[in-house]
Design a protein around this motif. Structure first.
Motif, PDB file in Angstrom:
ATOM      1  N   LEU A   1     126.310 117.419  60.377  1.00  0.00           N
ATOM      2  CA  LEU A   1     125.182 118.281  60.745  1.00  0.00           C
ATOM      3  C   LEU A   1     125.409 118.938  62.091  1.00  0.00           C
ATOM      4  N   SER A   2     125.992 118.192  63.027  1.00  0.00           N
ATOM      5  CA  SER A   2     126.290 118.759  64.343  1.00  0.00           C
ATOM      6  C   SER A   2     127.266 117.854  65.076  1.00  0.00           C
TER       7      SER A   2
ATOM      8  N   ALA B   1     127.663 113.142  67.726  1.00  0.00           N
ATOM      9  CA  ALA B   1     127.804 113.638  66.358  1.00  0.00           C
ATOM     10  C   ALA B   1     126.586 113.244  65.543  1.00  0.00           C
ATOM     11  N   GLU B   2     126.301 114.041  64.523  1.00  0.00           N
ATOM     12  CA  GLU B   2     125.204 113.760  63.599  1.00  0.00           C
ATOM     13  C   GLU B   2     125.694 114.049  62.189  1.00  0.00           C
ATOM     14  N   LEU B   3     125.626 113.034  61.319  1.00  0.00           N
ATOM     15  CA  LEU B   3     126.041 113.155  59.926  1.00  0.00           C
ATOM     16  C   LEU B   3     124.921 112.685  59.016  1.00  0.00           C
TER      17      LEU B   3
ATOM     18  N   THR C   1     130.229 108.605  61.754  1.00  0.00           N
ATOM     19  CA  THR C   1     129.544 109.356  62.802  1.00  0.00           C
ATOM     20  C   THR C   1     130.114 108.976  64.169  1.00  0.00           C
ATOM     21  N   PHE C   2     130.324 107.691  64.379  1.00  0.00           N
ATOM     22  CA  PHE C   2     130.972 107.175  65.595  1.00  0.00           C
ATOM     23  C   PHE C   2     132.342 107.825  65.770  1.00  0.00           C
ATOM     24  N   ALA C   3     133.119 107.899  64.704  1.00  0.00           N
ATOM     25  CA  ALA C   3     134.471 108.474  64.778  1.00  0.00           C
ATOM     26  C   ALA C   3     134.448 109.940  65.202  1.00  0.00           C
ATOM     27  N   PHE C   4     133.531 110.719  64.638  1.00  0.00           N
ATOM     28  CA  PHE C   4     133.463 112.133  65.010  1.00  0.00           C
ATOM     29  C   PHE C   4     133.026 112.297  66.463  1.00  0.00           C
TER      30      PHE C   4
END
Length: 149
Positions: free
Chosen positions: A34-35, A41-43, A70-73
């Motif tokens: 998402l962003s 990060a937002e998934l 999400t942590f990885a991004f």
């Protein structure tokens, strides 16, 4: 164009795009970015019937996978290859079939080769489903290929 010519936001987006292209796990689970921003990060992911456990709620492993991706991004958003060193998760509410779960990762600390990130997974009603904390470790290499000198 060199990665050093990109703004921090453009670099974060380029890193996310590059990672997602080859992230078969996140793609196969239906996760969507998402962003992204530096250290954030937002998934999202919709809970499918094949993700339900014997109690009829989302298996914790799928919620963990959403939080972990999400942590990885978030921790790879500065174009330095980064992996998980340690993580923990607390489940506080079940994810239900058909629910859209959203995970937001926020960098809390970044010093030397390690970082600390909090990820909150919530449902469509804004209710928290899980809290994930990840410690990252920077390794050799970059997310985006560097141009040859």
């Amino acid at each position: 164009m060199s990665t050093s010519d990109l703004s921090p936001q453009a670099l974060a987006q380029a890193c996310a795009d590059s990672m997602y292209k080859v992230d078969n796990a996140s793609q196969s689970l239906g996760m969507k970015i998402l962003s992204v921003a530096p250290g954030r990060a937002e998934l999202s992911m919709t809970v499918r019937d094949d993700m339900l456990n014997g109690h009829g709620s989302c298996h914790g492993g799928f919620i963990f996978a959403l939080a972990d991706s999400t942590f990885a991004f978030a921790c790879n958003s500065r174009n330095i290859s980064t992996v998980a060193q340690a993580v923990s998760i607390d489940y506080v509410r079940p994810g239900l079939a058909g629910e859209l779960l959203t995970a937001v990762a926020t960098e809390k600390s970044l010093a030397g080769r390690t970082g600390l990130y909090d990820v909150t997974v919530s449902n469509e009603q804004g209710e928290d489903v899980a809290y994930f904390r990840g410690k990252s470790y920077r390794i050799r290499g970059t997310v985006l290929p560097e141009p040859e000198q």
